[in-house]
Design an enzyme around this catalytic site. Structure first.
Site, short mmCIF file in Angstrom:
data_model
loop_
_atom_site.label_atom_id
_atom_site.label_comp_id
_atom_site.label_asym_id
_atom_site.label_seq_id
_atom_site.Cartn_x
_atom_site.Cartn_y
_atom_site.Cartn_z
N ARG A 147 0.65 -1.27 0.18
CA ARG A 147 0.18 0.02 -0.21
C ARG A 147 0.86 1.25 0.21
O ARG A 147 2.41 1.17 1.01
CB ARG A 147 -0.73 -0.16 1.10
CG ARG A 147 -1.79 0.79 1.23
CD ARG A 147 -2.94 0.83 2.63
NE ARG A 147 -1.38 1.64 3.86
CZ ARG A 147 -2.55 2.43 5.13
NH1 ARG A 147 -3.78 2.16 4.92
NH2 ARG A 147 -2.28 2.99 5.51
N TYR A 159 -2.84 11.54 6.18
CA TYR A 159 -2.61 9.98 7.00
C TYR A 159 -2.09 9.36 6.03
O TYR A 159 -1.95 8.79 5.41
CB TYR A 159 -4.84 9.86 6.57
CG TYR A 159 -4.93 8.01 6.87
CD1 TYR A 159 -4.69 7.69 7.53
CD2 TYR A 159 -4.05 7.35 5.24
CE1 TYR A 159 -4.91 6.11 8.41
CE2 TYR A 159 -3.96 6.14 6.16
CZ TYR A 159 -4.80 5.36 6.75
OH TYR A 159 -4.32 3.68 7.24
N ASP A 212 -4.73 3.31 0.12
CA ASP A 212 -6.52 4.19 1.17
C ASP A 212 -6.66 5.66 1.18
O ASP A 212 -5.70 5.97 2.02
CB ASP A 212 -5.89 3.31 2.75
CG ASP A 212 -6.65 3.57 3.72
OD1 ASP A 212 -7.88 4.15 3.58
OD2 ASP A 212 -6.47 3.05 4.87
N HIS A 214 -8.94 6.74 2.72
CA HIS A 214 -9.92 7.31 4.05
C HIS A 214 -10.98 7.97 3.67
O HIS A 214 -11.11 8.44 5.05
CB HIS A 214 -8.58 7.39 4.87
CG HIS A 214 -8.35 6.60 5.77
ND1 HIS A 214 -8.60 7.79 7.45
CD2 HIS A 214 -8.21 6.06 6.66
CE1 HIS A 214 -8.57 6.41 8.61
NE2 HIS A 214 -7.55 5.05 7.81
N GLU A 238 -9.04 1.50 -1.20
CA GLU A 238 -9.61 1.32 -0.12
C GLU A 238 -10.14 2.38 0.13
O GLU A 238 -9.97 3.43 0.03
CB GLU A 238 -8.44 1.04 0.89
CG GLU A 238 -9.24 0.86 2.18
CD GLU A 238 -7.87 0.65 3.07
OE1 GLU A 238 -7.03 -0.42 2.80
OE2 GLU A 238 -7.56 0.60 4.34
N GLU A 264 -13.20 -1.54 7.44
CA GLU A 264 -12.81 -1.34 8.25
C GLU A 264 -13.30 -0.82 9.51
O GLU A 264 -13.24 -1.06 10.82
CB GLU A 264 -11.57 -0.70 8.21
CG GLU A 264 -11.68 0.48 7.46
CD GLU A 264 -9.88 0.91 7.48
OE1 GLU A 264 -9.82 0.69 7.32
OE2 GLU A 264 -9.50 1.86 8.47
N ARG A 285 -13.51 -5.07 3.52
CA ARG A 285 -12.51 -5.76 4.80
C ARG A 285 -12.49 -5.69 6.34
O ARG A 285 -11.95 -4.46 7.73
CB ARG A 285 -11.20 -4.06 4.32
CG ARG A 285 -10.94 -4.54 3.06
CD ARG A 285 -10.29 -3.46 2.56
NE ARG A 285 -8.75 -3.02 3.27
CZ ARG A 285 -8.79 -2.79 4.94
NH1 ARG A 285 -9.05 -1.65 5.31
NH2 ARG A 285 -7.85 -3.10 5.21
N GLU A 341 -4.04 -7.00 5.19
CA GLU A 341 -3.55 -5.96 6.16
C GLU A 341 -2.18 -6.60 6.73
O GLU A 341 -2.73 -6.93 7.62
CB GLU A 341 -4.08 -5.42 6.11
CG GLU A 341 -3.22 -3.77 6.40
CD GLU A 341 -3.98 -2.97 6.51
OE1 GLU A 341 -5.37 -3.13 7.26
OE2 GLU A 341 -3.95 -1.19 6.36
N TRP A 405 -11.88 11.49 8.27
CA TRP A 405 -10.43 11.45 8.17
C TRP A 405 -9.60 10.75 8.43
O TRP A 405 -9.19 10.06 7.77
CB TRP A 405 -9.85 11.16 10.19
CG TRP A 405 -8.40 11.71 10.47
CD1 TRP A 405 -7.59 12.22 10.36
CD2 TRP A 405 -7.62 10.01 10.77
NE1 TRP A 405 -5.73 11.81 10.07
CE2 TRP A 405 -6.67 10.42 10.54
CE3 TRP A 405 -8.05 9.29 11.15
CZ2 TRP A 405 -5.88 9.55 10.23
CZ3 TRP A 405 -6.76 8.13 11.38
CH2 TRP A 405 -5.60 8.26 11.35
O1 EZ4 Z 1 -6.95 4.06 10.24
O2 EZ4 Z 1 -6.96 1.27 12.31
O3 EZ4 Z 1 -6.23 0.67 6.70
N1 EZ4 Z 1 -5.81 1.07 7.22
C1 EZ4 Z 1 -6.64 1.92 8.48
C2 EZ4 Z 1 -5.79 2.15 9.55
C3 EZ4 Z 1 -7.18 2.75 10.83
C4 EZ4 Z 1 -6.69 2.83 11.82
C5 EZ4 Z 1 -7.95 3.43 12.78
O4 EZ4 Z 1 -8.04 3.20 14.24
O5 EZ4 Z 1 -7.47 3.01 7.61
O6 EZ4 Z 1 -5.24 2.77 9.31
CO CO Z 2 -7.93 1.71 5.69
#
Ligand code: EZ4
Ligand code: CO
Length: 405
Positions: A147, A159, A212, A214, A238, A264, A285, A341, A405
């Site tokens: 990743r 992030y 990712d 996010h 992701e 997640e 995921r 992961e 976030w």
């Molecule tokens: O931000 O586990 O793919 N992984 C993620 C992680 C999440 C954290 C949140 O607690 O997006 O880094």
């Molecule tokens: Co993630």
């Protein structure tokens, strides 16, 4: 095998973990992970006040009935606090059943579908060169999938970026209030395709790449990113958008062939039902620790298999080694396993408190055959590392608007 006691431990061997230990009249105990990053003590209260008293004296073998009892029986279904608490109990019960049977949990699920578990690592950097340097190191270490996350020029604190080597945000455990970070979608969208172009130019097409988002984009922005990344052939993109509105993924899906992964933050199969049924995603995921345990993940996995969706369980450092071990058991069984992961084996303190039977080699994890989940937790050692309140950061736009976030 009667449940005689349930102990709930909170410790911070470099970051906070909530651990459940179910003790029985046969002398066996089972371990579960109930860590919910930034909301740990809510889960501890739920387990201590509302679950433990209801389970003492019950038969530890009745995993399904106990799951239904905690889910339907509470009247209030779902939610991250409830489902993380149920997950901690459920994992501990599977651990116990495996120990009682003298078998690893994957045997109880139906046996082995594979010999080793393919993983993807994280290459994070302050610049494209820095990120590609980390990608190169991963390739040298045998990773087949990586990743890529990179600081966005002009944005402080993106992030997933290393603040210092091996000390990225997830491992920081001393943030008594949530830190705030800026976000700018335009800067991000203009930059990310350059990162993947540079990665393909330098490393070719063999290495599998992931990214990712996010959950920071709108559907049409995610569609643009997916299209622009198509030439670089990602294994998956992701969390391109938030998923409360499951039908929004259809918009992203219809615009791009970049494979999509999400889940997640899901705590129930219902969070993913429409996404899976409509084949809007390629990988689910969800994590054993946050989606209700092995019992729930087995159901999600089977449901996903009907719709050509594979599992790619969330594997961050804020899931404890017990949760990672549960994933390893699930992944060894799941016929529709995709990828796991994996960000390494924590640090010295974590490895003093937890013991687990996983090993990394050549882009894969291998699982040593041990009864149950194959983990242990040293509660006396853990006392050296008391809980420290800590939060994930929050994001704001330049004008102060709170963002995902
Ligand atoms: O931000 O586990 O793919 N992984 C993620 C992680 C999440 C954290 C949140 O607690 O997006 O880094
Ligand atoms: Co993630």
């Amino acid at each position: 095998m009667k449940i005689t006691d349930i102990k709930i431990f909170v410790s911070c061997p470099s970051r906070n973990f909530v651990t459940v230990r179910i003790e029985t009249d046969e002398g066996l105990y089972g371990l579960g992970d109930a860590t919910l990053n930034g909301r740990e003590m809510a889960v501890v209260a739920y387990l201590t006040e509302h679950i433990k008293p209801c389970l003492i004296g019950r038969d530890a073998h009745q995993i399904e009935d106990i799951w239904q009892y905690l889910y339907k029986g509470a009247y209030w279904r779902r939610g991250p606090i409830t489902m993380t608490s149920i997950a901690g109990i459920d994992m501990a019960l599977w651990d116990l059943k495996g120990k009682a049977a003298g078998m690893p949990v994957y045997q109880l699920l139906g046996g082995r579908s594979r010999d080793k578990i393919k993983v993807y690592g994280h290459a994070n950097g302050q610049s494209i060169d820095d990120t590609l340097n980390h990608l190169g190191k991963h390739i040298e270490e045998g990773y087949k999938a990586v990743r890529l996350q990179c600081a966005i020029p002009g944005l402080a604190g993106t992030y997933g970026i290393l603040a210092g080597k091996k000390d990225y945000y997830e491992l920081q455990s001393n943030r008594p209030l949530p830190p705030e970070q800026p976000w700018d979608t335009n800067k991000y969208l203009n930059f990310i395709p350059n990162l993947f172009k540079a990665a393909r130019d330098q490393f070719g097409s063999e290495i599998q790449l992931l990214h990712d988002v996010h959950s920071r984009l709108t559907p049409i922005e995610a569609a643009r990113l997916g299209k622009e990344l198509e030439p670089y052939n990602l294994l998956f993109l992701e969390d391109p958008i938030p998923a409360e509105n499951q039908s929004n993924y259809k918009h992203v899906r219809h615009h791009t062939t970049t494979p999509l992964a999400v889940g997640e933050v899901f705590n129930s199969i219902w969070d993913a039902k429409e996404l899976i049924e409509s084949h809007s995603i390629d990988y689910i995921r969800s994590a054993v620790t946050h989606a209700g345990g092995i019992t729930a993940m087995r159901r999600i996995t089977d449901f996903a298999s009907l719709h050509s969706v594979r599992i790619a369980p969330h594997g961050p450092p804020d899931i404890s080694p017990i949760g990672h071990a549960a994933h390893a058991q699930l992944n060894t069984w799941a016929p529709n396993f995709g990828i796991q992961e994996f960000v390494g084996f924590g640090g010295k303190a974590i490895n003093e408190v937890f013991e687990y039977s996983l090993a990394y080699a050549d882009g894969h994890l291998t699982l040593e055959d041990k009864p149950g989940l194959g983990v242990d937790y040293d509660d006396l050692e853990a006392k050296k590392y008391p809980y420290k309140r800590s939060y994930l950061p929050v994001s704001r736009l330049e004008d102060g608007t709170l963002w995902d976030w």
